[in-house]
Design a protein around this motif. Sequence first.
Motif, mmCIF file in Angstrom:
data_model
loop_
_atom_site.group_PDB
_atom_site.id
_atom_site.type_symbol
_atom_site.label_atom_id
_atom_site.label_comp_id
_atom_site.label_asym_id
_atom_site.label_seq_id
_atom_site.Cartn_x
_atom_site.Cartn_y
_atom_site.Cartn_z
ATOM 1 N N GLU A 1 2.218 9.136 -6.392
ATOM 2 C CA GLU A 1 2.763 10.473 -6.102
ATOM 3 C C GLU A 1 3.848 10.826 -7.123
ATOM 4 O OE1 GLU A 1 5.554 12.430 -2.673
ATOM 5 O OE2 GLU A 1 3.931 11.105 -2.003
ATOM 6 N N ASN B 1 -1.973 -8.990 -4.462
ATOM 7 C CA ASN B 1 -1.958 -7.537 -4.240
ATOM 8 C C ASN B 1 -2.970 -6.793 -5.112
ATOM 9 O OD1 ASN B 1 0.028 -7.232 -2.191
ATOM 10 N ND2 ASN B 1 1.587 -7.727 -3.703
ATOM 11 N N ARG C 1 -8.647 5.496 -5.193
ATOM 12 C CA ARG C 1 -8.407 6.721 -4.403
ATOM 13 C C ARG C 1 -7.786 7.806 -5.280
ATOM 14 N NH1 ARG C 1 -7.070 3.042 -0.456
ATOM 15 N NH2 ARG C 1 -4.846 3.133 -0.901
ATOM 16 N N VAL C 2 -6.863 7.424 -6.136
ATOM 17 C CA VAL C 2 -6.160 8.397 -6.984
ATOM 18 C C VAL C 2 -7.070 8.936 -8.088
ATOM 19 C CG1 VAL C 2 -4.285 8.669 -8.663
ATOM 20 C CG2 VAL C 2 -3.868 7.479 -6.511
ATOM 21 N N CYS D 1 2.263 1.744 -3.412
ATOM 22 C CA CYS D 1 1.248 2.272 -4.344
ATOM 23 C C CYS D 1 1.093 3.782 -4.158
ATOM 24 C CB CYS D 1 -0.104 1.587 -4.127
ATOM 25 S SG CYS D 1 -0.204 -0.062 -4.835
ATOM 26 N N GLY D 2 1.012 4.232 -2.914
ATOM 27 C CA GLY D 2 0.897 5.668 -2.645
ATOM 28 C C GLY D 2 2.070 6.428 -3.228
ATOM 29 N N GLU E 1 0.830 -1.213 0.000
ATOM 30 C CA GLU E 1 0.000 0.000 0.000
ATOM 31 C C GLU E 1 0.862 1.259 0.000
ATOM 32 O OE1 GLU E 1 -0.649 -2.580 2.074
ATOM 33 O OE2 GLU E 1 -2.671 -3.223 1.528
ATOM 34 N N ALA F 1 -5.545 -4.539 -3.234
ATOM 35 C CA ALA F 1 -4.909 -3.344 -2.673
ATOM 36 C C ALA F 1 -4.587 -2.351 -3.781
ATOM 37 C CB ALA F 1 -3.648 -3.717 -1.902
ATOM 38 N N PHE F 2 -4.165 -2.847 -4.951
ATOM 39 C CA PHE F 2 -3.906 -1.944 -6.071
ATOM 40 C C PHE F 2 -5.196 -1.274 -6.515
ATOM 41 C CE2 PHE F 2 -3.695 -0.786 -10.519
ATOM 42 C CZ PHE F 2 -2.612 0.077 -10.491
ATOM 43 N N ALA G 1 -6.033 1.552 -4.114
ATOM 44 C CA ALA G 1 -5.155 2.721 -4.291
ATOM 45 C C ALA G 1 -5.496 3.450 -5.581
ATOM 46 C CB ALA G 1 -3.694 2.277 -4.294
ATOM 47 N N TYR G 2 -5.739 2.714 -6.642
ATOM 48 C CA TYR G 2 -6.079 3.280 -7.950
ATOM 49 C C TYR G 2 -7.376 4.085 -7.850
ATOM 50 C CZ TYR G 2 -6.866 3.178 -13.048
ATOM 51 O OH TYR G 2 -7.072 3.502 -14.358
#
Length: 125
Positions: A54, A82, A92-93, A49-50, A46, A85-86, A89-90
Amino acid sequence: MELIQSHELPAPAGHYSQAVAAGGLVFLSGILPSSAEVDPAVAGFEAQCGSVFEQCGKVLRAAGCGVADVVQCTAYIVGVENWPAFNAAYARVFGAHKPARTVVPVPALHYGFLVEVQLVAQRPQ
């Protein structure tokens, strides 16, 4: 062809550009979550990924783009486990924006990282 380099990131160590603009599109090279804060031996998936998103954001900004301009994403992740979790994160972005996407599970990545992301964006008119 215009070569793009974010001054917020170190120059690539290899013979390539962080990104290239051509024909109204911006092509980001594969970006790893490499930063002073992310040690692949310590940072979990995680956190990586962040960091990778960024890093991508910095290159997009250097090209005059943002995440809303991304039209395609290719992600390489170590371990199919994973994937959830990807996805989180994806989401959220990118939020409601849904570029075309490919996720490729791989056995290993350079320097022991767990995720690498390559993007294509369209420059705003």
